[in-house]
Every structure is written in structure tokens, then in C-alpha cells.
Design an enzyme around this catalytic site. Structure first.
Site, PDB file in Angstrom:
ATOM      1  N   CYS A 232     -23.611  -5.669 -18.605  1.00 57.09           N
ATOM      2  CA  CYS A 232     -22.389  -5.952 -17.855  1.00 57.09           C
ATOM      3  C   CYS A 232     -21.262  -5.054 -18.362  1.00 57.09           C
ATOM      4  O   CYS A 232     -21.066  -4.920 -19.572  1.00 57.09           O
ATOM      5  CB  CYS A 232     -21.939  -7.394 -18.061  1.00 57.09           C
ATOM      6  SG  CYS A 232     -22.973  -8.612 -17.283  1.00 57.09           S
TER       7      CYS A 232
ATOM      8  N   CYS B  11     -27.250 -10.632 -20.702  1.00 56.60           N
ATOM      9  CA  CYS B  11     -27.032 -11.980 -20.166  1.00 56.60           C
ATOM     10  C   CYS B  11     -27.858 -12.249 -18.921  1.00 56.60           C
ATOM     11  O   CYS B  11     -27.835 -13.371 -18.401  1.00 56.60           O
ATOM     12  CB  CYS B  11     -25.552 -12.228 -19.895  1.00 56.60           C
ATOM     13  SG  CYS B  11     -24.946 -11.448 -18.385  1.00 56.60           S
TER      14      CYS B  11
ATOM     15  N   GLY C 119       0.788  -1.231   0.000  1.00 54.45           N
ATOM     16  CA  GLY C 119       0.000   0.000   0.000  1.00 54.45           C
ATOM     17  C   GLY C 119       0.820   1.281   0.000  1.00 54.45           C
ATOM     18  O   GLY C 119       0.262   2.365  -0.170  1.00 54.45           O
TER      19      GLY C 119
ATOM     20  N   CYS D  13     -19.788 -11.205 -19.675  1.00 49.06           N
ATOM     21  CA  CYS D  13     -21.104 -11.195 -20.306  1.00 49.06           C
ATOM     22  C   CYS D  13     -21.141 -12.167 -21.497  1.00 49.06           C
ATOM     23  O   CYS D  13     -22.068 -12.962 -21.634  1.00 49.06           O
ATOM     24  CB  CYS D  13     -21.439  -9.774 -20.779  1.00 49.06           C
ATOM     25  SG  CYS D  13     -23.180  -9.511 -21.135  1.00 49.06           S
TER      26      CYS D  13
ATOM     27  N   CYS E 219     -28.544  -7.634 -16.052  1.00 47.40           N
ATOM     28  CA  CYS E 219     -27.909  -7.280 -17.326  1.00 47.40           C
ATOM     29  C   CYS E 219     -28.890  -7.550 -18.458  1.00 47.40           C
ATOM     30  O   CYS E 219     -29.502  -8.616 -18.520  1.00 47.40           O
ATOM     31  CB  CYS E 219     -26.633  -8.099 -17.524  1.00 47.40           C
ATOM     32  SG  CYS E 219     -25.950  -7.972 -19.196  1.00 47.40           S
TER      33      CYS E 219
END
Lengths: 193, 288
Positions: free
Chosen positions: B263, B241, B29, B269, B238
Site C-alpha cells: 500500500c 496487509c 478550478g 496499511c 498488498c
């Protein structure tokens, strides 16, 4: 001048440096896991293949290098192939090569604002995957990992605990033996186990 | 490719970036400065991510590049072509086939494995930059782990809007130590960073910073006990899909207020549709 300067570096510098880097990166990301490096390298005595490969991959004229007395015979080879600037005092070194555990407090541990300006110690040991068992835990490990190392003195644990308390300052260690390497980033906790 | 080194960058530059990457992994980090190079595309187009990818990539790697989840947008296509030309590596659009995934602003829906590396393109690596403009000050705040300012910002959000009003680039605390920008991924993707099996590398070219999260590392989105972190998702399936668990893009489809939610991860997708899943739009097409 030692005879070792006649030995070649990487046969294919781009590919071999990349492969060695990925081994070190993976080792650093998953402390204690053992990776291969320097299998095709004619390393100068007294360095092993993995040690020499790590140095060829990471060290250059921008990174002052310190060698302990036992590693000193490889100095000409390192100066020639890495363009490394050798420094007499460990506290100014970016990289250090040691064949026996040095006093870790002698190296730069970075500052609180720039903990990355710390030394990386490349420590060559007689063997990895055999010897004293250590138990590692910390970032990179889902559960504690065991690493066996031959040739670390009993006071290594105390030294490492002192290094660990400095976090985020501290040293990172790359252990090398033959063509094997493992890494101990400063974030890892080590117990004898 | 003639006239260039493998993967475009010279070996000296790669060594410098590789050293920065190793320190970044050792200090999860923490932003490590590096000598960012000029690349053959402008800052803001993923120069940081490209330099990290170029330093990591080997001949046997398989590269996937996504831009906002899509494999077929300009940025993704041009970066994929760049590495196909300069490194000759195999490229793919399938998340599961890739060994290195460079991404702009999304994490794939498919769970990443421990043999994969994800490289994020980062425009602004400093999570505190909107609160404290001085880099000297923010460096000191990171040194002291003094993140009170960010907690105050989140508290003020709660006081003014009743909730934390950050929908992307939602700040995280890595390994209980460093406050980190996850790059502008949607907050929806934040939980995927927590204990991710893959290594996560971040490159900011203009700001000249590299940072990293090792695998299996704690990544916590900042929140309060009484206002816990909530990943945000549009409340629709979606349209193509029918997925109800993926992150969605809202697409305007006509000038009469028509909307379609699809998506954002195009590979996810397409794989679902290939497996026979059909959304409302697909059903309407079939009926016509």
C-alpha cells in the site's frame, strides 16, 4: 473624527483573524451555512461584530475599500485598524461594506481571464436565520440548502440572477448579522423558497 | 517559537493568501495568482502547500502530512516538524484524527469527512502546459473554456496506443467549467475528488497559483464515450496487509528480480494490519 476610532481591534490578532478566516472559508465553501465571528470584538457603530471581524481579517492597504453612506461612520476605525484605502467609487473597490443592498452592477466583476479580480461585498443585514427563506444550490452543497435572511429587498433575486449569469465573472457576498455570517459565492444559484 | 509569527508567515502574507483562497473557492478550478513567498525550503518541496497550510492552520488543528501516501518520508517528516515548531500544533499520522491534511501526490484511502481540509502540493498548476507553453494563451483558453487541445491529445493517445496513456496528473473538468490539474496524484485517486465531502485546496509555490474545489463538487476525469476513464491499479494484493482495493507501490527487494507490492498509504496499511489483515509477505514471515 468619530469616537469609534478609540475602540480596539482584535485583542489577539493572530488567533482571532485565523478563526474568522476559517469561518468565512467554511461559509464560502458551503454556501448558506451560518458561522460565528467577532464574538469578542467591540465593533464600531454601525458595524456588527461579524462585519468588523471579517474586515479586520481580510482588508488591508492592498485592498481598496468602499463604504456605503450608512457604513461611513466606521471609516476612521477601518482606516486605522485595517490600514484600508477608502475609495469613493464602488467600481475600483476590492471590498465593499454596505448596510443595505447596493446595486451589484456597480462593482467590478473581474474579467474573463482574471475573474478573481472582482469585488467582495460584505453586506450587513438585520438578521440571519430568520426572515425571507432562500433556497441555494451549487458547488459546496450536496443538496439544496435553505438560508433565511432578514432585510434583503425583493429585487435581490433578480440582482443575483444577473450576477450568476456572469459566471465565472461575478461578485461574492458575505452576509453578516450580529456575530453570525454566511457567504454567497458567485457559483451559487438562489431562488426564493 | 520565538522570533517567528504563528505558523511562520507574517499576517500580511496570510491575509493576501486568504483572499486568494476565498476567490479560489468561489470559482472552482480556476487558478488564482498569489504573491508566493520564499520559504525556508526550496521550490519543489511543497512551498505552495506549506503557504496554504500556514494560512489556514489554527492552534486547535491537528495536522497530517503525507508524501506519496507515506507519513514517514523526508518531505512529510520535515513539513510536519516545521509546523510543530512554528505553530505548535498537534500532528498525527492517522487520517481520521487530522483536521488539515497536507499531501504530496496522493489522496488518503480513508474517505475524508466534511470537517477536514486537504491541501495539495502542486508543482505545475497549468493542465495545458505541455500542449501550449504560453501562459498568455492558456489564460485565454481557460477564459473561453477552449479545451479542444486536451481532447485532441487524449484522442491521439487512443489512436497511437489504443488507450489514454496518462497514469498520473490526469486532467479533470471541475464543476463543468474549468480544466484543472489534480496535481500529480495517480489517476487511481481521481474518482476520490468527485463529490468529496472535504474542502480541497491546491498551492503551487514556484508557479504562484492557488486553486480550490469546494465540497460536493463535480470533478470529471476527461474521457470519451467509447474510451471511458479507467483508474489504474497494479493487479496485486498488498504484500503486507492483503488489501485489494488500495493504490500500490512496487518495491524492489533484492537483486534477483524480487518485487513486493505494498500500500502506498502507510496509515491505511498499518491500520489494516493492526486490525488483523495479513498479506503474503506477513504469512511468509510467520512461517519462517
Amino acid at each position: 473624527m468619530s469616537a469609534s476610532i478609540d475602540l480596539p481591534g482584535f485583542a489577539d490578532p493572530v488567533t482571532e483573524a485565523q478563526a474568522t478566516f476559517r469561518a468565512v472559508l467554511d461559509a464560502m465553501a458551503r454556501p448558506g451555512t451560518i458561522h460565528r465571528a467577532g464574538q469578542h470584538l467591540a465593533a464600531p457603530a454601525p458595524l456588527d461584530g461579524a462585519t468588523a471581524a471579517v474586515l479586520l481579517t481580510l482588508v488591508d492597504h492592498e485592498t481598496p475599500l468602499w463604504l456605503d453612506a450608512e457604513a461611513a461612520p466606521a471609516r476612521d476605525w477601518l482606516a486605522f485598524h485595517c490600514g484600508a484605502v477608502l475609495v469613493p467609487e464602488p467600481d475600483t473597490a476590492c471590498f465593499a461594506v454596505a448596510l443595505s443592498l447596493p446595486d451589484l452592477a456597480r462593482f467590478s466583476a473581474g474579467s474573463h481571464e482574471a475573474p478573481e479580480v472582482s469585488a467582495t461585498v460584505v453586506l450587513q443585514v438585520p438578521a440571519l436565520a430568520s426572515g425571507t427563506r432562500y433556497r441555494l444550490s451549487g458547488p459546496g452543497l450536496r443538496e439544496p440548502e435553505e438560508l433565511s435572511v432578514t432585510g434583503l429587498p425583493p429585487w435581490f433575486i433578480t440582482q443575483w440572477q444577473q450576477n450568476r449569469t456572469l459566471f465565472p465573472r461575478g461578485l461574492d457576498v458575505i452576509l453578516c448579522a450580529g456575530t453570525m455570517l454566511a457567504a454567497l459565492p458567485r457559483s451559487v444559484s438562489i431562488e426564493e423558497g | 517559537m520565538k522570533g517567528y509569527n504563528f505558523a511562520y508567515l507574517d499576517e500580511q502574507t496570510k491575509r493576501m493568501i486568504r483572499r486568494a483562497l476565498l476567490k479560489a473557492v468561489a470559482i472552482p478550478g480556476h487558478q488564482v495568482p498569489f504573491g508566493s513567498r520564499e520559504m525556508p525550503l526550496p521550490y519543489g518541496w511543497g512551498t505552495g502547500g506549506i503557504q496554504v497550510t500556514a494560512s489556514v492552520l489554527g492552534r486547535s488543528d491537528v495536522l497530517k502530512v503525507i508524501d506519496q501516501g507515506a507519513d514517514d518520508t523526508t518531505n512529510a517528516v520535515s513539513i510536519r516538524r516545521f509546523f510543530a515548531r512554528t505553530a505548535g500544533v498537534r500532528t498525527t499520522t492517522h487520517t481520521s484524527e487530522a483536521t488539515v491534511i497536507q499531501t504530496r501526490h496522493r489522496i488518503p484511502e480513508t474517505t475524508l469527512r466534511d470537517d477536514q481540509i486537504i491541501v495539495y502540493q502542486v508543482p505545475q498548476p497549468e493542465p495545458l502546459f505541455r500542449l501550449e507553453p504560453s501562459r498568455i494563451e492558456t489564460r485565454r483558453m481557460h477564459a473561453l473554456a477552449d479545451y479542444g487541445l486536451m481532447h485532441v491529445k487524449l484522442y491521439e493517445d487512443v489512436a497511437r496506443f489504443g488507450q489514454i496513456s496518462i497514469s498520473y496528473d490526469y486532467p479533470v473538468l471541475v464543476n463543468q467549467r474549468y480544466l484543472m490539474s489534480p496535481s500529480p496524484i495517480p489517476a487511481f485517486d481521481n474518482p476520490k475528488m468527485h463529490l468529496m465531502p472535504a474542502l480541497q485546496l491546491f498551492g503551487a509555490g514556484r508557479e504562484k497559483r492557488i486553486y480550490a474545489i469546494p465540497p460536493w463538487t463535480e470533478v470529471r476525469s476527461l474521457d470519451f464515450e467509447d474510451h471511458p476513464f479507467r483508474p489504474i491499479r497494479a493487479p496485486h494484493p498488498c504484500g503486507l496487509c492483503g488489501a485489494t482495493d488500495s493504490y500500490l507501490d512496487e518495491v524492489v527487494i533484492d537483486d534477483k528480480g524480487g518485487r513486493l507490492f505494498v500500500c502506498s498509504d502507510t496509515d491505511h496499511c498499518a491500520e489494516r494490519r493492526a486490525a488483523g489483515h495479513v498479506g503474503s509477505e506477513g504469512l511468509r514471515e510467520a512461517a519462517e
